[in-house]
Design an enzyme around this catalytic site. Structure first.
Site, PDB file in Angstrom:
ATOM      1  N   TYR A  46       0.857  -1.188   0.000  1.00 30.93           N
ATOM      2  CA  TYR A  46       0.000   0.000   0.000  1.00 30.93           C
ATOM      3  C   TYR A  46       0.896   1.242   0.000  1.00 30.93           C
ATOM      4  CZ  TYR A  46      -4.110   2.793   1.634  1.00 30.93           C
ATOM      5  OH  TYR A  46      -5.139   3.694   1.767  1.00 30.93           O
ATOM      6  N   CYS A  47       0.680   2.125  -0.983  1.00 30.14           N
ATOM      7  CA  CYS A  47       1.374   3.416  -1.054  1.00 30.14           C
ATOM      8  C   CYS A  47       2.888   3.209  -1.139  1.00 30.14           C
ATOM      9  CB  CYS A  47       0.968   4.292   0.128  1.00 30.14           C
ATOM     10  SG  CYS A  47       1.499   6.025  -0.029  1.00 30.14           S
ATOM     11  N   ILE A  48       3.667   3.808  -0.232  1.00 27.19           N
ATOM     12  CA  ILE A  48       5.126   3.685  -0.293  1.00 27.19           C
ATOM     13  C   ILE A  48       5.559   2.226  -0.147  1.00 27.19           C
ATOM     14  CG2 ILE A  48       5.448   4.104   2.176  1.00 27.19           C
ATOM     15  CD1 ILE A  48       8.014   5.570   1.535  1.00 27.19           C
TER      16      ILE A  48
ATOM     17  N   GLY B 111       3.910  -0.209  -1.457  1.00 29.73           N
ATOM     18  CA  GLY B 111       3.723  -0.744  -2.802  1.00 29.73           C
ATOM     19  C   GLY B 111       4.924  -0.437  -3.678  1.00 29.73           C
TER      20      GLY B 111
ATOM     21  N   LEU C  87      -1.714  -1.094  -3.998  1.00 33.70           N
ATOM     22  CA  LEU C  87      -2.752  -0.120  -3.685  1.00 33.70           C
ATOM     23  C   LEU C  87      -2.157   1.283  -3.716  1.00 33.70           C
ATOM     24  CD1 LEU C  87      -4.549  -1.829  -0.632  1.00 33.70           C
ATOM     25  CD2 LEU C  87      -4.939  -2.175  -3.087  1.00 33.70           C
TER      26      LEU C  87
END
Length: 597
Positions: A330-332, A334, A358
């Site tokens: 998720y985010c960083i 990811g 994500l």
């Protein structure tokens, strides 16, 4: 003494008490501000290069097109004076009402007095005229490159938003009405709130968005049942207790961002992605990252890859006895999952069966709303700050993200708290938003310089653990979920990175709403929908043109995709194993750590 005199005397006594409180709070305020560390000028505003570039472009415009500059000035003064004359004319004829206001409604000006009261209407109209003049003046400047134009637009908007009359007591009718109604008590409470926030942040001002006493992780949020089954200096690994008799053979590992904390995926039972996945029959592991202190100064992206991602993958394999797992970033996280998968491909390690990304950026060619902060002046300032502190403090991160949505995350909460004297709301999402973490010094530098500014991963490659890694090295089957109004990871930028990955099987889902609400969107709520498309993941415009909207959450759609890659059903696994006995109950110890710098 008459009843009227008694009421007046009581009011005077209350006013005197409030004044005494204000005097005491003022002394506390002075003491709190005196604790503030010397500010780093490079993190307080843009460097001189922007001023010089904008100034040079303006002077060139004055020289080349003096009539255009003169026209803009005349237009501004004409509108301002026209409005002044109209207001004066109305008042001189005894009409105690403002002239007609045909302008569009602004959510900051919802109090009827903004339209009905001559004073407040005049202030509002003059502000809007001035704001439009500033916007027009900035847009007319030619000769700026794209980066400096974006930066000039951003900082001009910050000034416009900051100078709104709603942000000042004397020109905010809501605050003045509340002060009169409460005989000054609202201002006392507001000052108490202000002093509390400054004291809590070492002399700096950071608006508290949610009631800090309303929630406790592990008690009324982040309560999914599970156990910490592994711990090292980088993370705790939580395995969640099954709720089904059988589970998919292939376990799932969630790697959340280490900016803020993992329980965004487990706020309440009704909107918990963690609980939903367990209920779908997955053996679920989630990483809870350590909140770094200055001793983590030399921790870099390679440390997160090796001691974080690779170690977590190996531990999940050992605990479950499986050779392959599914992973979600998720985010960083990811972004770092993509780096890890690229490294694993180089090493011919096929431990990850599929990946889910994500709101993930891997192509940073479009810096979006972060353009203002990803230039040399700010990055040099950050490098100096982390060299001194060892970490990039959560204070700077919170402030930066807040200014991207200043009216929603700074000014409105400040007005409510400091002018209206209201307590922050008991809102779990805002509580999580304020529960931020630090970033290790070296990791912050590498992420901002190598990935965000220089965009090495999508161009010439980034060196991690002895290998040069590129986006095209990511080759596992994948699904990416982006959010339509995401201002942190814009969906087109996310799409661009996914398009460059070397995976033969790619699925892209576009959720409605933003960075958090678009992800934490459980089935049953049916507030936001999502889009899918049969078009190739190559051109975002073509993909969007052929996309089909679906009602409800994207979770079930993704769940079907994940189930196809998760193997047959096997008896449910309890947390831990003979070699990995549970260390403590979820949510663990790391999630509760607060590290002030």
């Amino acid at each position: 003494m008459t009843t009227s005199d008694a009421i007046q005397d009581a009011a005077s006594q209350k006013m005197r008490e409030n004044l005494a409180k204000i005097e005491a709070l003022t002394q506390r305020l002075i003491g709190a501000i005196s604790q503030r560390k010397m500010a780093n000028p490079a993190l307080e505003g843009p460097g001189m290069d922007l001023y010089l570039s904008a100034g040079a472009a303006f002077l060139k415009e004055v020289t080349d097109n003096p009539a255009r500059i003169f026209e803009a000035q005349v237009n501004f003064w004409g509108q301002a004076m026209k409005h002044y004359v109209e207001a004066t004319h109305a008042l001189s004829h005894g009409e105690l009402k403002p002239p007609a206001d045909p302008g569009p409604k602004d959510p900051r000006f919802t109090n009827p007095l903004w339209d009905s009261h001559p004073y407040f209407n005049f202030v509002k109209r003059q502000y809007l005229i001035s704001a439009k003049a500033v916007e027009d003046a900035v847009s007319r400047i030619e000769g700026l490159d794209e980066v400096n134009r974006k930066r000039l637009d951003y900082f001009a908007r910050q000034i416009i938003d900051m100078m709104a009359p709603t942000n000042f007591l004397a020109t905010n009718p809501d605050a003045l009405e509340r002060a009169v109604e409460t005989e000054g008590e609202s201002l006392v409470k507001g000052l108490e709130n202000l002093v509390r926030d400054i004291e809590a942040n070492g002399g700096n001002l950071l608006v508290t968005l949610a009631d800090r006493d309303a929630f406790k992780v592990g008690e009324n949020i982040g309560t999914a049942e599970g156990s910490v089954v592994f711990r090292n200096r980088m993370f705790e690994l939580i395995q969640y207790a099954p709720t089904t008799e059988t589970v998919h053979r292939t376990p799932l590992l969630i790697l959340p961002p280490w900016i803020n904390k993992f329980y965004i995926l487990d706020l309440k039972p009704a909107n918990s992605l963690i609980r939903w996945l367990v209920d779908q029959g997955y053996t679920l592991f989630v990483v809870s990252w350590k909140n770094p202190d200055p001793g983590y100064a030399d921790v870099g992206l390679d440390t997160y890859v090796e001691e974080g991602f690779l170690t977590a993958i190996e531990q999940v394999k050992q605990i479950t006895g499986e050779k392959k797992i599914n992973a979600l970033g998720y985010c960083i996280a990811g972004t770092t999952l993509a780096l890890t998968l690229a490294l694993m491909a180089k090493r011919k390690d096929r431990s990850v069966q599929s990946a889910t990304f994500l709101t993930t950026l891997t192509d940073f060619s479009d810096q979006g709303e972060f353009t203002a902060f990803l230039q040399d002046d700010f990055l040099s300032g950050i490098e100096a700050q982390v060299k001194h502190d060892g970490v990039l403090s959560s204070y700077f991160l919170s402030r930066t993200f807040s200014y991207l949505r200043a009216n929603d995350l700074i000014y409105r909460p400040a007005i409510r708290s400091y002018m209206m004297g209201e307590a922050p709301p008991a809102f779990d999402l805002l509580y999580w938003n304020g529960d931020s973490t630090n970033l290790p010094g070296r990791m912050a530098r590498e992420y901002l310089r190598d990935l965000c500014q220089q965009d090495l991963f999508s161009t010439k490659g980034i060196r991690i653990l002895g290998e040069t890694l590129k986006i095209s090295d990511v080759k596992v089957p994948l699904t990416a979920v982006a959010c339509e109004t995401d201002h942190i990871a814009p969906w087109r930028a996310s799409f661009a990175g996914i398009a460059q990955m070397g995976s033969a099987q790619k699925t892209f889902i576009l959720s409605e709403s933003g960075h958090i609400a678009g992800i934490v969107n459980p089935p049953g709520r049916k507030k936001y929908g999502y889009y899918t498309s049969d078009a190739a993941i190559a051109d975002p415009d073509v993909w969007q043109a052929e996309a089909v909207r679906h009602d409800g959450s994207w979770w079930p759609r993704w769940g079907e995709w994940l189930a196809q890659r998760s193997g047959a059903m096997v008896p449910a696994r309890i947390p831990g194993s003979a070699d990995h006995p549970p260390l403590m109950s979820a949510p663990g110890a790391y999630v509760g750590e607060v590290v002030k710098v």
